[in-house]
Design a protein around this motif. Structure first.
Motif, PDB file in Angstrom:
ATOM      1  N   ALA A 177       0.579  -1.080  -0.208  1.00 50.96           N
ATOM      2  CA  ALA A 177       0.044   0.044  -0.434  1.00 50.96           C
ATOM      3  C   ALA A 177       0.994   1.875   0.010  1.00 50.96           C
ATOM      4  O   ALA A 177       2.105   0.843   0.422  1.00 50.96           O
ATOM      5  CB  ALA A 177      -0.750  -0.141   1.276  1.00 50.96           C
ATOM      6  N   LEU A 178       0.292   2.669  -0.310  1.00 50.99           N
ATOM      7  CA  LEU A 178       0.785   3.469  -0.560  1.00 50.99           C
ATOM      8  C   LEU A 178       0.167   4.702   0.435  1.00 50.99           C
ATOM      9  O   LEU A 178      -0.670   4.281   0.772  1.00 50.99           O
ATOM     10  CB  LEU A 178       1.191   4.447  -1.968  1.00 50.99           C
ATOM     11  CG  LEU A 178       1.927   3.441  -2.516  1.00 50.99           C
ATOM     12  CD1 LEU A 178       1.748   4.703  -4.391  1.00 50.99           C
ATOM     13  CD2 LEU A 178       3.135   3.433  -2.258  1.00 50.99           C
ATOM     14  N   THR A 179       0.977   5.414   1.639  1.00 49.99           N
ATOM     15  CA  THR A 179       0.616   5.606   2.067  1.00 49.99           C
ATOM     16  C   THR A 179       0.353   8.184   1.586  1.00 49.99           C
ATOM     17  O   THR A 179       0.848   8.145   1.346  1.00 49.99           O
ATOM     18  CB  THR A 179       1.029   6.196   3.443  1.00 49.99           C
ATOM     19  OG1 THR A 179       2.500   6.369   3.868  1.00 49.99           O
ATOM     20  CG2 THR A 179       1.023   4.879   4.236  1.00 49.99           C
ATOM     21  N   GLN A 180      -0.503   8.627   2.236  1.00 52.89           N
ATOM     22  CA  GLN A 180      -0.893   9.455   2.013  1.00 52.89           C
ATOM     23  C   GLN A 180      -0.848  10.222   3.138  1.00 52.89           C
ATOM     24  O   GLN A 180      -1.755  10.045   3.908  1.00 52.89           O
ATOM     25  CB  GLN A 180      -2.071   9.664   1.094  1.00 52.89           C
ATOM     26  CG  GLN A 180      -1.842   8.926  -0.396  1.00 52.89           C
ATOM     27  CD  GLN A 180      -3.087   8.471  -1.619  1.00 52.89           C
ATOM     28  OE1 GLN A 180      -3.840   7.744  -1.518  1.00 52.89           O
ATOM     29  NE2 GLN A 180      -3.261   9.490  -1.884  1.00 52.89           N
ATOM     30  N   SER A 181      -1.037  11.912   3.048  1.00 52.64           N
ATOM     31  CA  SER A 181      -0.953  12.799   4.305  1.00 52.64           C
ATOM     32  C   SER A 181      -2.620  13.223   3.673  1.00 52.64           C
ATOM     33  O   SER A 181      -3.046  12.598   3.079  1.00 52.64           O
ATOM     34  CB  SER A 181      -0.724  14.037   3.922  1.00 52.64           C
ATOM     35  OG  SER A 181      -0.749  14.165   1.890  1.00 52.64           O
ATOM     36  N   ALA A 182      -3.063  14.362   5.288  1.00 49.60           N
ATOM     37  CA  ALA A 182      -4.283  14.898   4.763  1.00 49.60           C
ATOM     38  C   ALA A 182      -4.627  15.581   2.805  1.00 49.60           C
ATOM     39  O   ALA A 182      -5.855  15.546   3.244  1.00 49.60           O
ATOM     40  CB  ALA A 182      -4.810  15.704   5.773  1.00 49.60           C
ATOM     41  N   THR A 183      -3.521  16.050   2.740  1.00 51.73           N
ATOM     42  CA  THR A 183      -3.912  16.466   1.084  1.00 51.73           C
ATOM     43  C   THR A 183      -3.682  15.639  -0.107  1.00 51.73           C
ATOM     44  O   THR A 183      -4.533  15.796  -1.372  1.00 51.73           O
ATOM     45  CB  THR A 183      -3.073  17.402   0.778  1.00 51.73           C
ATOM     46  OG1 THR A 183      -1.435  16.843   0.687  1.00 51.73           O
ATOM     47  CG2 THR A 183      -2.938  17.821   2.007  1.00 51.73           C
ATOM     48  N   GLY A 184      -3.668  13.865   0.256  1.00 46.12           N
ATOM     49  CA  GLY A 184      -3.406  13.805  -0.605  1.00 46.12           C
ATOM     50  C   GLY A 184      -2.179  12.553  -1.254  1.00 46.12           C
ATOM     51  O   GLY A 184      -2.304  12.218  -1.494  1.00 46.12           O
ATOM     52  N   ALA A 185      -1.473  13.638  -0.799  1.00 44.63           N
ATOM     53  CA  ALA A 185       0.082  12.785  -1.472  1.00 44.63           C
ATOM     54  C   ALA A 185       0.846  11.839  -0.941  1.00 44.63           C
ATOM     55  O   ALA A 185       0.407  11.767   0.251  1.00 44.63           O
ATOM     56  CB  ALA A 185       1.108  14.485  -0.483  1.00 44.63           C
ATOM     57  N   VAL A 186       1.224  11.349  -1.139  1.00 47.32           N
ATOM     58  CA  VAL A 186       1.427  10.174  -0.897  1.00 47.32           C
ATOM     59  C   VAL A 186       3.397  10.479   0.117  1.00 47.32           C
ATOM     60  O   VAL A 186       3.831  11.328  -0.636  1.00 47.32           O
ATOM     61  CB  VAL A 186       2.246   9.847  -2.207  1.00 47.32           C
ATOM     62  CG1 VAL A 186       3.220   7.923  -1.924  1.00 47.32           C
ATOM     63  CG2 VAL A 186       1.274   8.848  -3.057  1.00 47.32           C
ATOM     64  N   ASN A 187       3.213  10.029   0.693  1.00 44.12           N
ATOM     65  CA  ASN A 187       4.100  10.150   2.011  1.00 44.12           C
ATOM     66  C   ASN A 187       4.896   9.115   2.617  1.00 44.12           C
ATOM     67  O   ASN A 187       6.022   9.248   3.413  1.00 44.12           O
ATOM     68  CB  ASN A 187       3.634  11.251   2.565  1.00 44.12           C
ATOM     69  CG  ASN A 187       2.976  10.212   3.694  1.00 44.12           C
ATOM     70  OD1 ASN A 187       2.667   9.216   3.569  1.00 44.12           O
ATOM     71  ND2 ASN A 187       1.767  10.964   5.017  1.00 44.12           N
ATOM     72  N   GLY A 188       4.675   8.122   1.737  1.00 42.44           N
ATOM     73  CA  GLY A 188       5.284   6.900   2.744  1.00 42.44           C
ATOM     74  C   GLY A 188       4.862   5.228   1.825  1.00 42.44           C
ATOM     75  O   GLY A 188       4.042   5.217   1.289  1.00 42.44           O
ATOM     76  N   ALA A 189       4.607   4.137   2.159  1.00 46.51           N
ATOM     77  CA  ALA A 189       4.022   2.678   1.688  1.00 46.51           C
ATOM     78  C   ALA A 189       4.359   1.853   3.252  1.00 46.51           C
ATOM     79  O   ALA A 189       4.703   2.183   4.396  1.00 46.51           O
ATOM     80  CB  ALA A 189       5.156   2.608   1.195  1.00 46.51           C
ATOM     81  N   VAL A 190       3.803   0.709   2.890  1.00 46.93           N
ATOM     82  CA  VAL A 190       2.685  -0.026   3.820  1.00 46.93           C
ATOM     83  C   VAL A 190       3.998  -0.936   2.674  1.00 46.93           C
ATOM     84  O   VAL A 190       3.696  -2.046   2.082  1.00 46.93           O
ATOM     85  CB  VAL A 190       2.032  -0.636   3.886  1.00 46.93           C
ATOM     86  CG1 VAL A 190       2.144  -1.520   4.690  1.00 46.93           C
ATOM     87  CG2 VAL A 190       1.158   0.827   4.573  1.00 46.93           C
ATOM     88  N   VAL A 191       4.952  -1.178   4.025  1.00 40.76           N
ATOM     89  CA  VAL A 191       5.806  -2.645   3.574  1.00 40.76           C
ATOM     90  C   VAL A 191       5.941  -3.935   4.416  1.00 40.76           C
ATOM     91  O   VAL A 191       5.564  -4.025   5.025  1.00 40.76           O
ATOM     92  CB  VAL A 191       7.320  -2.329   3.369  1.00 40.76           C
ATOM     93  CG1 VAL A 191       8.781  -3.187   2.932  1.00 40.76           C
ATOM     94  CG2 VAL A 191       7.885  -1.569   1.841  1.00 40.76           C
ATOM     95  N   VAL A 192       5.586  -5.200   3.610  1.00 34.52           N
ATOM     96  CA  VAL A 192       5.608  -6.044   3.977  1.00 34.52           C
ATOM     97  C   VAL A 192       6.502  -7.296   3.789  1.00 34.52           C
ATOM     98  O   VAL A 192       6.711  -7.480   2.584  1.00 34.52           O
ATOM     99  CB  VAL A 192       3.826  -7.197   2.881  1.00 34.52           C
ATOM    100  CG1 VAL A 192       4.091  -8.387   4.341  1.00 34.52           C
ATOM    101  CG2 VAL A 192       3.044  -6.593   3.571  1.00 34.52           C
ATOM    102  N   ASP A 193       7.181  -7.591   4.702  1.00 31.56           N
ATOM    103  CA  ASP A 193       8.619  -8.167   4.765  1.00 31.56           C
ATOM    104  C   ASP A 193       7.657 -10.227   4.280  1.00 31.56           C
ATOM    105  O   ASP A 193       7.612 -10.626   5.047  1.00 31.56           O
ATOM    106  CB  ASP A 193       8.909  -8.349   6.201  1.00 31.56           C
ATOM    107  CG  ASP A 193      10.281  -9.334   6.563  1.00 31.56           C
ATOM    108  OD1 ASP A 193      10.420 -10.730   5.304  1.00 31.56           O
ATOM    109  OD2 ASP A 193      11.301  -9.815   7.760  1.00 31.56           O
ATOM    110  N   LEU A 194       8.010 -10.570   3.276  1.00 28.38           N
ATOM    111  CA  LEU A 194       7.588 -11.735   2.924  1.00 28.38           C
ATOM    112  C   LEU A 194       8.046 -12.648   3.288  1.00 28.38           C
ATOM    113  O   LEU A 194       8.069 -13.824   3.402  1.00 28.38           O
ATOM    114  CB  LEU A 194       8.105 -11.509   1.146  1.00 28.38           C
ATOM    115  CG  LEU A 194       7.125 -10.769   0.509  1.00 28.38           C
ATOM    116  CD1 LEU A 194       6.964 -10.662  -0.854  1.00 28.38           C
ATOM    117  CD2 LEU A 194       4.679 -10.591   1.275  1.00 28.38           C
TER     118      LEU A 194
END
Length: 582
Positions: free
Chosen positions: A208-225
């Motif tokens: 997943a990609l994380t986003q700020s309140a304004t909708g800007a991408v500010n990171g991600a959710v990374v899964v250690d497989l």
């Protein structure tokens, strides 16, 4: 500098750094998604600008398109037919930079013949085109990296390639390009980036990609497989370099903007070197594509195809129809036709073909005919298209685009950054004489080692001094030393048996049994380094055997759908998780 060793431990440290990035003082400048040649080049470009950088790859490094190419570093003769002189010059400049400065151990010159069927007009036409190719290469700074082309008579051509059918050509033009082990190039780029401080983690999927309140991408959710652990990462800029997965990754931002990418499959077959008498490569025009017959180490690589791909993007395979197509076109010019029995291996890859235009709402910077960088939503940059040879230019353009006005004060310097193994290459080549005498290595083994590791050969020698048994070749895969298997784990980040056989070595298609006979010895080297118990050793061995059986079955099936179904019937050692797009 930080260590350039990729290990299970360095991966854990990288994941810990990603987890800590949620702190305001530890936020990353750049998070690169995708561990192919483009992503690896971006990570090196970003970190050498002084930016805090991380790169994550859902599977093994170079496990997608970047380990399945024609393994050529070239300017692209076909672009001259399109009059795209700038693109050819750019690619030739990058080719020569790799040969002379950045990776002279990995990238090596290869002569090719362009056979001619017509004595006068075709020789003039092709000769003029290849002369222009040489002229564009000569515009690169410094001394020429390659010899100039030359025209050959039929008898001269026969000496260069005795197994070219007598009636296939009246002569040829010989020109030069270069070859590279594509997966090794990627691993070396990642190691080099890590040496300058980049955090690198394979088997780490962005779900997943994380986003700020304004909708800007500010990171991600990374899964250690490897463990299933979820990590939230914060980054000022996220760069999507996922190739044929571009649109799926874009969709994680919930934006309608982005780039259109279609997948096209290209396959290659591998035959033993002794099966075809020839000292040079061949390039042939077909009705659909270009066919290369490429001399590579102990065998020939022959391909490729260019067909639309609509199946699952994971691990594409060659079907019986694909293999027969390549054999048919190769046999059209070979004096002694090849059969299916001559094929010791195949590999298939997906080209990420950039479609004209971008989706609505996208800010883009059209960089060349080959690649484009775009911003589908603030904070997220996407790069698609391009080719292996120009990875460095693509990386520069992607980072420039991602950091915007900051790029003026932080220009790219990767044209001056040799890759791991390049510095000290000539000195180590001389030292190798004494090591060869000490360990009984033949000239071909020494050449193999220098080509793969360059000046890093000193590190393998240290392993052999600690354990002389590592200096021995594998009993059932004698082209490789046991030390190389050790090095794959302790320096190159291999986590699984398939990582060693598919990407650190290429035993999956270099020997007729895909390396199955060598498995017990390889496992004996790998298991203590990764802490495997007997159950894990059995599971890893069974997983690789099952994969090879699936490849063999796929190669007998007539089309993409049935062949891919056979492959995907077998699971992956670290399966991917569903994406969490809006």
């Amino acid at each position: 500098m930080a260590t350039n060793r990729l290990t299970a431990e360095s991966r854990e440290q990288a994941l810990a750094a990603l987890e800590g990035s949620t702190s305001p003082t530890a936020e990353l400048d750049v998070l690169v998604v995708g561990g192919g040649v483009t992503g690896a080049g971006i990570a090196l470009d970003a970190v050498t600008r002084g930016l805090s950088t991380a790169i994550v790859e859902a599977q093994d490094w170079a496990s997608g398109t970047s380990s399945r190419s024609s393994k050529l570093v070239h300017g692209g003769l076909r672009y001259l037919q399109m009059l795209d002189f700038h693109l050819v010059h750019e690619a030739l400049t990058e080719r020569d930079l790799l040969l002379k400065e950045l990776a002279p151990h990995l990238v090596r010159p290869v002569p090719f013949l362009y056979p001619l069927e017509h004595r006068i007009w075709e020789r003039a036409y092709v000769g003029t085109g290849i002369a222009l190719y040489d002229t564009l290469a000569s515009l690169a700074p410094g001394k020429r990296a390659m010899p100039l082309h030359r025209h050959l008579t039929r008898s001269q051509m026969a000496k260069k390639f005795p197994d070219l059918a007598h009636d296939a050509a009246i002569g040829a033009v010989q020109y030069w390009d270069a070859s590279v082990d594509d997966a090794r190039l990627v691993t070396t780029l990642v190691r080099t980036a890590a040496g300058y401080g980049a955090h690198a983690a394979s088997r780490a999927q962005v779900a997943a990609l994380t986003q700020s309140a304004t909708g800007a991408v500010n990171g991600a959710v990374v899964v250690d497989l490897e463990t299933g652990k979820r990590i939230t990462v914060r980054a000022r800029s996220v760069i999507n370099a996922t190739g044929v997965w571009t649109e799926q990754t874009e969709a994680l931002a919930g934006s309608e903007g982005g780039l259109h990418v279609l997948a096209s499959k290209g396959i290659h077959i591998v035959v033993p070197r002794e099966r075809i008498r020839g000292k040079v490569g061949l390039i042939l025009q077909t009705e659909k594509s270009v066919l290369f017959i490429i001399p590579w180490s102990r065998y020939w690589v022959i391909g490729t195809t260019d067909t639309p791909w609509v199946e699952d993007l994971r691990d594409p395979v060659a079907s019986a129809t694909d293999i027969d197509y390549v054999l048919e076109h190769a046999n059209a010019v070979l004096a002694h036709p090849l059969t299916r029995d001559d094929v010791i291996g195949t590999f298939a890859g997906l080209r990420p073909l950039l479609q004209p235009g971008t989706k609505e709402g996208t800010s883009s910077a059209k960089v060349s005919r080959e690649h484009t960088v775009a911003t589908p939503t603030p904070g997220l940059s996407v790069i698609a298209g391009g080719k292996l040879t120009t990875y460095r230019v693509m990386a520069k353009d992607a980072v420039d685009h991602a950091i915007g006005q900051r790029a003026a004060g932080l220009p790219s310097i990767t044209h001056r950054i040799p890759l791991v193994g390049a510095v000290g290459l000539q000195a180590v080549a001389r030292l190798a004489r004494s090591w060869a005498k000490r360990y009984g290595w033949s000239p071909s083994i020494v050449d193999h080692l220098l080509h793969r590791y360059g000046s890093d050969l000193t590190e393998l020698v240290e392993l052999c001094e600690t354990d002389p048994g590592l200096a021995r070749p594998l009993e059932h895969a004698s082209a490789y030393l046991r030390a190389e298997i050790h090095f794959a784990v302790t320096h190159e980040g291999a986590l699984h048996l398939e990582d060693v056989l598919l990407h650190r070595t290429r035993l999956v298609y270099e020997v007729p049994d895909a390396g199955l006979a060598a498995l017990p010895e390889i496992v004996d080297v790998v298991a203590p380094l990764l802490g495997w118990d007997d159950a894990t050793k059995e599971a890893e061995t069974a997983a690789y055997r099952a994969r090879i059986e699936a490849y063999d079955t796929a190669a007998t099936l007539p089309d993409d759908a049935t062949a891919q179904a056979a492959r995907l019937h077998v699971g992956d050692v670290a399966g991917m998780v569903p994406l969490e797009s809006d």
